[in-house]
Scaffold this active site. Sequence first.
Site, mmCIF file in Angstrom:
data_model
loop_
_atom_site.group_PDB
_atom_site.id
_atom_site.type_symbol
_atom_site.label_atom_id
_atom_site.label_comp_id
_atom_site.label_asym_id
_atom_site.label_seq_id
_atom_site.Cartn_x
_atom_site.Cartn_y
_atom_site.Cartn_z
ATOM 1 N N ASP A 150 49.056 46.448 53.912
ATOM 2 C CA ASP A 150 49.535 46.018 52.532
ATOM 3 C C ASP A 150 49.416 47.200 51.358
ATOM 4 O O ASP A 150 50.007 47.093 50.634
ATOM 5 C CB ASP A 150 48.550 44.922 51.777
ATOM 6 C CG ASP A 150 48.732 44.507 50.519
ATOM 7 O OD1 ASP A 150 49.950 43.925 50.265
ATOM 8 O OD2 ASP A 150 47.910 44.412 49.596
ATOM 9 N N MET B 253 49.087 40.486 44.068
ATOM 10 C CA MET B 253 50.442 40.797 42.903
ATOM 11 C C MET B 253 50.869 42.169 43.526
ATOM 12 O O MET B 253 51.681 42.489 42.804
ATOM 13 C CB MET B 253 49.719 40.907 41.668
ATOM 14 C CG MET B 253 49.320 39.405 41.151
ATOM 15 S SD MET B 253 50.614 38.166 41.134
ATOM 16 C CE MET B 253 51.882 39.069 40.013
ATOM 17 N N ARG B 254 50.271 42.885 44.439
ATOM 18 C CA ARG B 254 50.737 44.129 44.846
ATOM 19 C C ARG B 254 52.303 44.002 45.381
ATOM 20 O O ARG B 254 53.234 45.085 44.776
ATOM 21 C CB ARG B 254 49.933 44.870 45.924
ATOM 22 C CG ARG B 254 50.219 46.259 46.305
ATOM 23 C CD ARG B 254 49.468 46.831 47.182
ATOM 24 N NE ARG B 254 48.087 47.305 46.399
ATOM 25 C CZ ARG B 254 46.971 46.862 46.950
ATOM 26 N NH1 ARG B 254 47.100 45.856 47.938
ATOM 27 N NH2 ARG B 254 45.932 47.169 46.445
ATOM 28 N N ALA B 255 52.565 42.986 45.902
ATOM 29 C CA ALA B 255 54.116 42.894 46.351
ATOM 30 C C ALA B 255 54.827 42.896 45.309
ATOM 31 O O ALA B 255 55.896 43.361 45.350
ATOM 32 C CB ALA B 255 54.279 41.571 47.356
#
Length: 673
Positions: A193, A274-276
């Site tokens: 991720d 929320m990184r995506a």
Amino acid sequence: MSTRFPFTAVVGQQDLQLALLLNAVAPNIGGVLVRGEKGTAKSTAVRALAALLPEVEVVAGCRFSCDPAAPDPTCPDGPHTGDGAEARDARMVELPVGASEDRLVGALDIERALAEGVKAFEPGLLAAANRGILYVDEVNLLHDHLVDVLLDAAAMGASYVEREGVSVRHAARFLLVGTMNPEEGELRPQLLDRFGLTVEVAASREPDQRVEVVRRRLAYDDDPAGFAARWADEERAVRQRIVAARELLPKVRLGDGALKQIAATCAAFEVDGMRADIVMARTATALAAWDGRSDVLAEDVRQAALLALPHRRRRNPFDAPGLDEDKLDQTLQESAGDEDDPDPDPDPDGPGGGGQPSPSPEEGPQGGDTGAQPEAGEDGADGEPRPAAGGAGEQAPARAAEPFRTKALTVPGVGAGAAGRRSRARTERGRTTGALRPRGTLTKLHLAATVRAAAPHQRARGRSGPGLVLRRDDLRQAAREGREGNLVLFVVDASGSMAARQRMSAVKGAVLSLLLDAYQRRDKVGLVTFRGTAAEVALPPTSSVDAAAVRLESLPTGGRTPLAAGLLKAHDVLRVERLRDPSRRALLVVVTDGRATGGPEPVALAGRAARLFGAESVASVVVDCESGPVRLGLAGRLAEELGGAAVTLDELRADAIAGLVRDVRGTTSRRAA
């Protein structure tokens, strides 16, 4: 300096090239993870990218490549006030798989500290890569703590060093690129991720394209400089396009419609955190800038999703990365319709609806519903399996039951194997337990012990300044204890006595649970199966736990129980692995009901084979799969012969196995006595 293969001359890897170029335009995307089989130009493309990056202006003499227009106020070589500037090519720094943490982040300059009595910082590879490229080949083989360090630095744009009396912060903004071959083991989902984008690469199956790859490679090998000169115009054009895209990037508008599509896509694919969303937004913006546009379009969002989401879709470690493009298109269309159409058609099957949705494999009539068919291989009244419906001795593979969490099975004692998370070991990283004289090259200095060893001799050695007068005999190595990864070798009984579908499903679920545990503890795994008249190595020892899970899922059952053959095959596997990697200790996990059939005295022969492991002090656990009202206790007797512990399938669960590790250790201790 050798001439690199031109970036624009790489054949058939458009996705890989695009992902690298987008990161060159917008390094805050977070880097690229390149996954693929060997021989697919992964390393070639990455190394060629460095030649395309524009020159960087740096403060003259700064080891951290500070920008003269905005120098880092906390730079260890600063403060920079009016220092001269110089232009140089962007660097590409390679991080070796076997690098130490000191080499990566830097450390106290021991030589100056001891000789001059001053605290000086020796920069590491993160400092050298600032404003350039940091390349990690085979990143899946890198120690986890090093991966954590470099990913944190890439995310924060800075490296923080707090060790050995040194407190340093310096800029570390670089394009992070990792390559890996999934056959050699996977990265943990948490680490996957942290990479901004991922690309799957494979060799083309088109003959014409393969011919062109060979033609270009041979031409490059014959005359590297001449080949590069023929591609100079294309290289120059890409370099200019990168510069233009960087200048345009701040002016690109990411509208509310595109943001809504990004949010809807991430929600539809159930990615964690929320990184995506943030990575997709940055990638879509970079795509628009790369195409010379000031507005983000739906096609940018779609391409960003294909690059940023596949590796974030893994719901468990054995799920292969991937993205359902039909679902992606549907999500983008629905979210765009909500934004742009004030009166959307409430009928989803209206014009343009596309008709009936395709059923998933699980929903279709062919989706594996075998409830109406008799179970092949069920135990009869005599405890022996019934024959399959077709009369064959081999049953269709049973599906594994749901995996569960297991407690650690550890190898007793203290080892010295590769870093991992299973058994106690002397490692380069861990808690310091003492000091000792170095037997070879000094790698981890125990400063206090070194000073104590040298202090009594300072007057005799004529010390007159602030520094210590040291001799080689004064140096002390820090002794540290951490955890190691082991070789977990599974020996699985696939005979007819295990063939009852419900029982084999539970057995596979148990082994899958142990494989999950091995994955998390960074072990190597191997799989030996036995049935019929012989045993076979279904999977040679490997770091790819995923491969073991695939082999387990397709494991057929049926026939007699050559238990001795399975144990002897496992003994051969461990003997060979001991020669290949003598420092990695083994844990033998035998999954059987203990029955042995076929040949003269099969039970006695299995006992003699088991005693080979006991004589070599191999840590062993027998998972007893015997079921039914009548139990023979053969698995328990097998565990005694192995010198290990026996545990039932029910006891294997985490909440019921608290005493297993103690049993393994206690049995091994009694055997040693």
